[in-house]
Write a protein that holds these residues in place. Sequence first.
Motif, PDB file in Angstrom:
ATOM      1  N   ARG A  99      48.761  33.803  48.139  1.00 35.93           N
ATOM      2  CA  ARG A  99      49.599  35.000  47.926  1.00 35.93           C
ATOM      3  C   ARG A  99      48.722  36.196  47.588  1.00 35.93           C
ATOM      4  O   ARG A  99      48.905  37.294  48.126  1.00 35.93           O
ATOM      5  N   GLU A 100      47.734  35.993  46.718  1.00 34.63           N
ATOM      6  CA  GLU A 100      46.868  37.109  46.324  1.00 34.63           C
ATOM      7  C   GLU A 100      45.915  37.513  47.453  1.00 34.63           C
ATOM      8  O   GLU A 100      45.538  38.671  47.552  1.00 34.63           O
ATOM      9  N   TYR A 131      41.576  38.824  41.342  1.00 31.14           N
ATOM     10  CA  TYR A 131      42.190  39.767  42.289  1.00 31.14           C
ATOM     11  C   TYR A 131      43.640  40.056  41.888  1.00 31.14           C
ATOM     12  O   TYR A 131      44.114  41.182  41.993  1.00 31.14           O
ATOM     13  N   GLU A 132      44.348  39.014  41.436  1.00 31.16           N
ATOM     14  CA  GLU A 132      45.743  39.207  41.020  1.00 31.16           C
ATOM     15  C   GLU A 132      45.832  40.242  39.898  1.00 31.16           C
ATOM     16  O   GLU A 132      46.678  41.138  39.934  1.00 31.16           O
ATOM     17  N   MET A 151      40.919  34.291  42.926  1.00 31.56           N
ATOM     18  CA  MET A 151      42.133  35.043  43.228  1.00 31.56           C
ATOM     19  C   MET A 151      42.903  35.454  41.975  1.00 31.56           C
ATOM     20  O   MET A 151      43.685  36.395  42.012  1.00 31.56           O
ATOM     21  N   LEU A 152      42.664  34.761  40.846  1.00 34.15           N
ATOM     22  CA  LEU A 152      43.325  35.196  39.619  1.00 34.15           C
ATOM     23  C   LEU A 152      42.778  36.553  39.177  1.00 34.15           C
ATOM     24  O   LEU A 152      43.511  37.389  38.645  1.00 34.15           O
ATOM     25  N   GLU A 164      38.229  45.050  47.799  1.00 37.90           N
ATOM     26  CA  GLU A 164      39.446  45.058  48.606  1.00 37.90           C
ATOM     27  C   GLU A 164      39.237  45.852  49.894  1.00 37.90           C
ATOM     28  O   GLU A 164      39.666  45.443  50.972  1.00 37.90           O
ATOM     29  N   HIS A 206      45.448  43.576  41.464  1.00 35.13           N
ATOM     30  CA  HIS A 206      46.656  43.984  42.194  1.00 35.13           C
ATOM     31  C   HIS A 206      47.767  44.407  41.245  1.00 35.13           C
ATOM     32  O   HIS A 206      48.522  45.328  41.528  1.00 35.13           O
ATOM     33  N   ASP A 207      47.868  43.685  40.138  1.00 36.79           N
ATOM     34  CA  ASP A 207      48.955  43.950  39.198  1.00 36.79           C
ATOM     35  C   ASP A 207      48.586  45.061  38.201  1.00 36.79           C
ATOM     36  O   ASP A 207      49.321  45.298  37.247  1.00 36.79           O
ATOM     37  N   PHE A 231      47.317  31.589  45.001  1.00 39.08           N
ATOM     38  CA  PHE A 231      46.018  32.064  45.494  1.00 39.08           C
ATOM     39  C   PHE A 231      46.107  32.689  46.870  1.00 39.08           C
ATOM     40  O   PHE A 231      45.622  33.789  47.105  1.00 39.08           O
ATOM     41  N   ARG A 236      48.009  39.782  49.472  1.00 36.76           N
ATOM     42  CA  ARG A 236      48.149  41.097  48.828  1.00 36.76           C
ATOM     43  C   ARG A 236      46.851  41.891  48.936  1.00 36.76           C
ATOM     44  O   ARG A 236      46.877  43.115  49.073  1.00 36.76           O
ATOM     45  N   THR A 237      45.724  41.202  48.873  1.00 40.36           N
ATOM     46  CA  THR A 237      44.434  41.894  49.045  1.00 40.36           C
ATOM     47  C   THR A 237      44.408  42.602  50.390  1.00 40.36           C
ATOM     48  O   THR A 237      43.847  43.699  50.513  1.00 40.36           O
TER      49      THR A 237
END
Lengths: 457, 457
Positions: free
Chosen positions: A176-177, B428-429, B425-426, B376, B432-433, A174, A180-181
């Motif tokens: 980590r994301e 957001y992940e 955050m999942l 973001e 990001h991915d 979490f 990255r955000t």
Amino acid sequence: MAENKIPYKIYLDESEIPSKWYNLRADMKNKPAPLLNPGTHQPMTAAELEGVFCSELVAQELDNESRYIDIPEEIQNFYKMYRPAPLVRAYYLEKALGTPAKIYYKFEGNNTSGSHKLNSAIAQAYYAKKQGLKGVTTETGAGQWGTALSMACSYFDLDCKVYMVKVSYEQKPFRREVMRTYGASVTPSPSATTQVGQKILAEHPGTTGSLGCAISEAVEAAVTNEGYRYVLGSVLNQVLLHQSIIGLEAKAAMDKYGIKPDIIIGCAGGGSNLGGLIAPFMGEKLRGEADYRIIAVEPKSCPSFTRGVYAYDFADTGMVCPLAKMYTLGSDFIPAPNHAGGLRYHGMSPVLSQLYADGLMEATSVAQTEVFAAAEMFARVEGTLPAPESSHAIRAAIDEALKCKETGEEKTILFGLTGTGYFDMLAYEKYHDKKMTDYVPTDEELAVYRAKLPKID
Amino acid sequence: MAENKIPYKIYLDESEIPSKWYNLRADMKNKPAPLLNPGTHQPMTAAELEGVFCSELVAQELDNESRYIDIPEEIQNFYKMYRPAPLVRAYYLEKALGTPAKIYYKFEGNNTSGSHKLNSAIAQAYYAKKQGLKGVTTETGAGQWGTALSMACSYFDLDCKVYMVKVSYEQKPFRREVMRTYGASVTPSPSATTQVGQKILAEHPGTTGSLGCAISEAVEAAVTNEGYRYVLGSVLNQVLLHQSIIGLEAKAAMDKYGIKPDIIIGCAGGGSNLGGLIAPFMGEKLRGEADYRIIAVEPKSCPSFTRGVYAYDFADTGMVCPLAKMYTLGSDFIPAPNHAGGLRYHGMSPVLSQLYADGLMEATSVAQTEVFAAAEMFARVEGTLPAPESSHAIRAAIDEALKCKETGEEKTILFGLTGTGYFDMLAYEKYHDKKMTDYVPTDEELAVYRAKLPKID
């Protein structure tokens, strides 16, 4: 509550946010011991430090004389995004405890990084930008510091390379994301991107990493990439300087209402929060203008102050950083994996170490399950869900307030609530499921690490 | 920024927190349509509603006349723990967009539950306690409402039974643990603790649950347990009443600095935030005292306002709740699993539905990936990491500000920032991915659900 003149939350006006940091070292008779070159054992020169750290930050690191240092306007502008941080009167906690003590806490979790770490991250990012650097490197464990730094770098459009301990990278995605955000690159450590990482991977193919390894990778990345420097979120003198904003704001808010704390309590890992919170109060104490009981709270599983020794030691497990004189358990010491409460650093800020050695502050240690019991109680009555780290201070504040209940003394207690526990729910889950245990290293264990301390006269 | 007279964050004084909720219905010429008994299709009486809901809340639900309702002192005291919420001038966002528009947002995420939901949760818990109940039941999806309710119940020492959609219970354990920290019992739904749960488990042994099933279980638990009632976090008139505190505070802060918004923007799922934010502004509009453009923002994947119909429908998938007249996609409609942005409810607050039908507000829908792009950007420039739900409003505010950039108009935009994204955050992940996709239901899909609407004259 309504009838009391002191509001539940005291917010300074935006114009009252401090415009200078306070440098506690200026008032210390015994200055903190200098950092030493790990090869020569001679004090690190500014030139040596500037290979790794930003120049202006090196100047701040070495400056034991300037009492105040202006906060650059760009940093003041950023501070306005989340500061002033509230000073909260814990009316509900007092009532729940039935104590005559008056309890206040300075809450530093009201920003997206979730903790006080942002106060220094934005300063370090600013000086890196001012120096014309491309970016900075750092390491992070669970990610509190890395998150703060990534926010700060995003604001100044700096590249941010974070080496994150692999087990946290995989199991705690979490933060980590969040990083990255904010545009940071997050690399699980050990990685193939550095020589030291490659070496460790070759020797231990299945390793899940350690903070020591991540530091070594971050330092290597800073030194080998043109236009990069390494930054650190605690322990260093410069970090305590930036964090003095916590104490300055808290003191300004208390002065505004004529409140004088008797006891000031902070959790202590590397010392960044504690050093910042106590700074102006300790300054008065050093100058003989006032007296306060000041208490550092650490986990029983990582008791640098209460069971460590005051000696020169490596700041990192990888032994690439300068030597620092501090209360330490030995640079190889790592708390047992069942310790979920943070504050895992083996050493302690040299500034705080000197103050403790001089008898100007106390230290106490608390067991993890007691800390989570305090955290849960605090969450229920005060609303805010505290970080495990911050909850060490809550535990000690509750214990002091309960002593007041016994004696009938109406002491005023101030403690630092450094952050929120949103990203620590797996630790809370352990506590709820009664799977949390306490770890206290034995004297024999500690002796093993102590024996490995470098021999410095 | 420093030279501007309007601070980055406007905080009202504690004494300026509103002491009355504003009941928008009092100023509506066309009142919202009454709830209907699902069996008889007759308006629900207070007596019927009191079997499920607390008596005082039923009175508030049915009260279309009282313009203001006093906020009980106990609730005011709780509000002081996290209110006033700041009104923030988005200087950094304006600068990043290069827009002449002035953007403000009311931030409701500065409390441990992380969203505005707490404003109504504490009110509902208070009235339950006042009625002498033992506890309340509710359902929760990802857990925002359940978290708020568990905090509120902890404060009033009420039992709190939360039925949490099983897939969220298992895959999103963090809010679950926050609820447990506050002492709530959290049961994965469907469960064996209710008849409806047992029936569903027998028919679909491998099911991971749904919100509709969780509602049915929560209602059954309220009705069959002595001393319990069911509570709901959105849609209902009473919830909008409690949430009016958002708009009242925002308006008071703007009035203090002589600011008048041209455009007011809020995200809309069930309508609790939007209804609360716009309340006092819409009141002026209804009374002919001022005019504002008011925009509801919903996901393209769940477009109740923009592609639904205004009709009586079941409020829940299980069809156990009263029928409500609202903009709806049909009670069986569920957005595709790739929709991670929240606001998944098939219907809309009856109050807002009537206002929209009367042409007093606009609605727009936005695609998920555009929402996360806005989120973001906002996080990077304004610091705060927004909840996906709130980011729908950010997207629309940015789009309006960009229109101002084209036309050169200096419009003042106010939007609601309902919460933080710490527990998202999942999602957001995925973004990001680049694994996030947009889902827009086809007309044919929508027609299938529309055909199932109950036939009510």
